[in-house]
Motif scaffolding. Sequence first.
Motif, PDB file in Angstrom:
ATOM      1  N   SER A  55     -10.307  36.079 -27.210  1.00 56.86           N
ATOM      2  CA  SER A  55      -9.168  35.968 -26.301  1.00 56.86           C
ATOM      3  C   SER A  55      -9.366  36.788 -25.030  1.00 56.86           C
ATOM      4  CB  SER A  55      -7.888  36.438 -27.001  1.00 56.86           C
ATOM      5  OG  SER A  55      -7.907  37.842 -27.194  1.00 56.86           O
ATOM      6  N   LEU A  56     -10.474  37.528 -24.951  1.00 57.38           N
ATOM      7  CA  LEU A  56     -10.668  38.418 -23.810  1.00 57.38           C
ATOM      8  C   LEU A  56     -10.905  37.664 -22.511  1.00 57.38           C
ATOM      9  CD1 LEU A  56     -12.775  41.263 -25.465  1.00 57.38           C
ATOM     10  CD2 LEU A  56     -10.360  41.293 -24.841  1.00 57.38           C
ATOM     11  N   ALA A  57     -11.392  36.425 -22.591  1.00 59.89           N
ATOM     12  CA  ALA A  57     -11.524  35.624 -21.370  1.00 59.89           C
ATOM     13  C   ALA A  57     -10.150  35.385 -20.750  1.00 59.89           C
ATOM     14  CB  ALA A  57     -12.203  34.287 -21.689  1.00 59.89           C
ATOM     15  N   TRP A  58      -9.161  35.124 -21.601  1.00 61.29           N
ATOM     16  CA  TRP A  58      -7.787  34.954 -21.116  1.00 61.29           C
ATOM     17  C   TRP A  58      -7.292  36.242 -20.479  1.00 61.29           C
ATOM     18  CZ3 TRP A  58      -3.135  37.353 -22.170  1.00 61.29           C
ATOM     19  CH2 TRP A  58      -1.980  36.718 -21.699  1.00 61.29           C
ATOM     20  N   CYS A  59      -7.605  37.388 -21.108  1.00 59.73           N
ATOM     21  CA  CYS A  59      -7.177  38.692 -20.569  1.00 59.73           C
ATOM     22  C   CYS A  59      -7.775  38.935 -19.183  1.00 59.73           C
ATOM     23  CB  CYS A  59      -7.589  39.819 -21.512  1.00 59.73           C
ATOM     24  SG  CYS A  59      -6.779  39.768 -23.118  1.00 59.73           S
ATOM     25  N   VAL A  60      -9.074  38.692 -19.043  1.00 62.96           N
ATOM     26  CA  VAL A  60      -9.723  38.894 -17.742  1.00 62.96           C
ATOM     27  C   VAL A  60      -9.146  37.930 -16.712  1.00 62.96           C
ATOM     28  CG1 VAL A  60     -11.924  38.863 -16.501  1.00 62.96           C
ATOM     29  CG2 VAL A  60     -11.834  39.772 -18.825  1.00 62.96           C
ATOM     30  N   ALA A  61      -8.800  36.715 -17.139  1.00 63.70           N
ATOM     31  CA  ALA A  61      -8.206  35.749 -16.217  1.00 63.70           C
ATOM     32  C   ALA A  61      -6.866  36.246 -15.684  1.00 63.70           C
ATOM     33  CB  ALA A  61      -8.028  34.403 -16.915  1.00 63.70           C
ATOM     34  N   GLN A  62      -6.095  36.943 -16.506  1.00 65.39           N
ATOM     35  CA  GLN A  62      -4.798  37.450 -16.048  1.00 65.39           C
ATOM     36  C   GLN A  62      -4.959  38.648 -15.118  1.00 65.39           C
ATOM     37  OE1 GLN A  62      -2.600  35.217 -17.067  1.00 65.39           O
ATOM     38  NE2 GLN A  62      -4.336  34.479 -18.304  1.00 65.39           N
ATOM     39  N   LEU A  63      -6.005  39.441 -15.336  1.00 69.25           N
ATOM     40  CA  LEU A  63      -6.177  40.691 -14.584  1.00 69.25           C
ATOM     41  C   LEU A  63      -7.139  40.560 -13.408  1.00 69.25           C
ATOM     42  CD1 LEU A  63      -6.460  43.090 -17.670  1.00 69.25           C
ATOM     43  CD2 LEU A  63      -4.437  42.711 -16.252  1.00 69.25           C
ATOM     44  N   GLY A  64      -8.055  39.593 -13.468  1.00 64.96           N
ATOM     45  CA  GLY A  64      -9.054  39.458 -12.419  1.00 64.96           C
ATOM     46  C   GLY A  64     -10.283  40.296 -12.704  1.00 64.96           C
ATOM     47  N   TRP A  65     -11.302  40.085 -11.873  1.00 65.96           N
ATOM     48  CA  TRP A  65     -12.580  40.763 -12.106  1.00 65.96           C
ATOM     49  C   TRP A  65     -12.465  42.276 -12.033  1.00 65.96           C
ATOM     50  CZ3 TRP A  65     -16.125  38.360 -14.512  1.00 65.96           C
ATOM     51  CH2 TRP A  65     -16.390  37.011 -14.294  1.00 65.96           C
ATOM     52  N   VAL A  66     -11.787  42.793 -11.027  1.00 71.00           N
ATOM     53  CA  VAL A  66     -11.758  44.244 -10.817  1.00 71.00           C
ATOM     54  C   VAL A  66     -10.997  44.942 -11.931  1.00 71.00           C
ATOM     55  CG1 VAL A  66     -11.050  46.102  -9.281  1.00 71.00           C
ATOM     56  CG2 VAL A  66     -11.983  43.985  -8.320  1.00 71.00           C
ATOM     57  N   VAL A  67      -9.731  44.593 -12.094  1.00 71.04           N
ATOM     58  CA  VAL A  67      -8.892  45.274 -13.091  1.00 71.04           C
ATOM     59  C   VAL A  67      -9.322  44.915 -14.506  1.00 71.04           C
ATOM     60  CG1 VAL A  67      -6.528  45.590 -13.921  1.00 71.04           C
ATOM     61  CG2 VAL A  67      -6.964  45.362 -11.476  1.00 71.04           C
ATOM     62  N   GLY A  68      -9.719  43.659 -14.729  1.00 71.80           N
ATOM     63  CA  GLY A  68     -10.112  43.239 -16.064  1.00 71.80           C
ATOM     64  C   GLY A  68     -11.316  43.999 -16.591  1.00 71.80           C
ATOM     65  N   VAL A  69     -12.388  44.044 -15.800  1.00 70.83           N
ATOM     66  CA  VAL A  69     -13.592  44.760 -16.228  1.00 70.83           C
ATOM     67  C   VAL A  69     -13.330  46.258 -16.343  1.00 70.83           C
ATOM     68  CG1 VAL A  69     -15.953  45.360 -15.568  1.00 70.83           C
ATOM     69  CG2 VAL A  69     -15.148  43.007 -15.290  1.00 70.83           C
ATOM     70  N   ALA A  70     -12.596  46.819 -15.369  1.00 72.76           N
ATOM     71  CA  ALA A  70     -12.286  48.254 -15.404  1.00 72.76           C
ATOM     72  C   ALA A  70     -11.472  48.603 -16.646  1.00 72.76           C
ATOM     73  CB  ALA A  70     -11.528  48.654 -14.141  1.00 72.76           C
ATOM     74  N   THR A  71     -10.517  47.748 -17.008  1.00 74.91           N
ATOM     75  CA  THR A  71      -9.681  48.015 -18.187  1.00 74.91           C
ATOM     76  C   THR A  71     -10.514  48.022 -19.463  1.00 74.91           C
ATOM     77  OG1 THR A  71      -7.774  46.986 -17.105  1.00 74.91           O
ATOM     78  CG2 THR A  71      -7.665  47.237 -19.489  1.00 74.91           C
ATOM     79  N   LEU A  72     -11.424  47.070 -19.599  1.00 74.25           N
ATOM     80  CA  LEU A  72     -12.300  47.049 -20.773  1.00 74.25           C
ATOM     81  C   LEU A  72     -13.122  48.329 -20.883  1.00 74.25           C
ATOM     82  CD1 LEU A  72     -13.566  43.350 -20.657  1.00 74.25           C
ATOM     83  CD2 LEU A  72     -12.254  44.383 -22.510  1.00 74.25           C
ATOM     84  N   LEU A  73     -13.696  48.771 -19.777  1.00 76.37           N
ATOM     85  CA  LEU A  73     -14.530  49.972 -19.790  1.00 76.37           C
ATOM     86  C   LEU A  73     -13.703  51.231 -20.065  1.00 76.37           C
ATOM     87  CD1 LEU A  73     -16.931  49.255 -16.783  1.00 76.37           C
ATOM     88  CD2 LEU A  73     -17.484  49.201 -19.223  1.00 76.37           C
ATOM     89  N   ILE A  74     -12.542  51.326 -19.437  1.00 77.71           N
ATOM     90  CA  ILE A  74     -11.705  52.520 -19.612  1.00 77.71           C
ATOM     91  C   ILE A  74     -11.227  52.645 -21.055  1.00 77.71           C
ATOM     92  CG2 ILE A  74      -9.485  53.564 -18.991  1.00 77.71           C
ATOM     93  CD1 ILE A  74      -9.963  52.458 -16.137  1.00 77.71           C
ATOM     94  N   PHE A  75     -10.758  51.546 -21.626  1.00 83.02           N
ATOM     95  CA  PHE A  75     -10.295  51.611 -23.014  1.00 83.02           C
ATOM     96  C   PHE A  75     -11.439  51.928 -23.969  1.00 83.02           C
ATOM     97  CE2 PHE A  75      -6.318  49.546 -21.726  1.00 83.02           C
ATOM     98  CZ  PHE A  75      -5.427  50.251 -22.526  1.00 83.02           C
TER      99      PHE A  75
END
Length: 480
Positions: A55-75
């Motif tokens: 489901s992470l593709a859907w998550c990145v789609a909602q957040l976009g490249w910048v926030v989506g990738v950053a959120t994955l790394l931060i968590f």
Amino acid sequence: MAEQHFQLEVHESGLNPHKVANGEFDDDGKPSRTGNLWTTSAHIITAIIGSGVLSLAWCVAQLGWVVGVATLLIFSLITLYTSNLLADCYRSPDPATGKRNYTYTDAVKTNLGGAMYVACGIVQYANLCGMVIGYTITASISMVAIKKSNCYHNRGREAQCSFSNNPYMIGLGILEIFLSQIPDFHKLSMLSIVAAFMSFGYSFIGMGLAFAKVVSGGGQRTTMTGVEVGIDISAAEKTWRMFQAFGDIAFAFSYSQLLIEIQDTLKSSKPENKVMKKANVMALLTTTTFYMMCGCFGYAAFGDRAPGNLLTGFGFYEPFWLVDMANIFIVVHLVGAYQVFSQPVFSAVESWANMRWSKSTFVMGEYPMAIGNKFKFNANFFRLTWRTIFVILATTLAMALPFFNDILALLGAIGYWPLTVFFPVEMYIAKRRIGRWTNQWLGLQLINVVCFLVALAATCGSIQGLSKAFNANKPFQAKE
């Protein structure tokens, strides 16, 4: 000094020193543990990589490249840091030679006291039971997806292919009744290793299909900010979806509620906290890599229309046999993960029953049995009865609440902050006696507050999604 301490504990426990020296028992009287770095990493990967990775593709789609990738790394970094703090709380007071805390709640009670122990127990066991029910639903969705995939292949993509989930939930429940008789976490190593390989299998297939779609020129338009307001959704809906995406990502990294129980499988020849920290690094490096590739390749392939699940949401129809194989892998993985999340619940109830009815043969009696010459095990009537009832209740709730995945998202949003961040941070502060308003104390509390705010936002998004699910679904009528 350490050797004298060990001998004193053996003497006080009344154990046979010869049996302890030969490795039959640990110094506290419990059977000797046999876990190592690899089995522990397998347990963690089984617990942390759920089908939610798709489901992470859907998550990145909602957040976009910048926030989506950053959120994955931060968590990922936050979870690694707090999990290592928790690894130091397995033994008290010394993290290498102190007394063992067998469960997460034992560690909280030792370091933070009785009130926190009760609060932690409520949150932890609610989440564990929720995971079991959610996995029952998710596994049935994958089973139905196999049938739908074959239907679409034979009758065309416009065909009406809808099937009930209930028979598959019942079948899974029957299987789990048998697997639930595995006595404890220490006997789950092989099941966890198989489940971990299954998670690699379906993750690779999901990533491979998405990557193939991108390199073949079929990728869709993507943006730095994700789904665009005004084209498909309103600003309010965009905000709710972003909150839900934060919750899904946070939930994808939630395994700390099992960490102490997993650490308790490690043999004590080396300090468990050091081995556990290596296992944390290995498991989180592996899972973060998979998460990044699944999320990013999936978003690149489908853009703003990324499905909630790459494999069961029919982002891919062909090759149908490969999609079927991936869904089989998901089911096998979830069968193992079901047990990983169930065992702490089983252990808690059975430990209480053993203390409450210590003279009952129904509760305490162990009866050696064998199937053939090789498969030998002990039967216990209380374990057989209560675990069977637990699986039946979990299966019935899964059938009654077809929208339970939305409830599970809420449980995940509520449970992530206390179990992954708050309790590990507060235990570490208490254990190391870190003074208030010191730089280290302020840094730890900053992590606490930021994660709490994210969890609060995710909770709001989950509640909004749950309200929609209540209106769209009816009990015992789940169909895919």
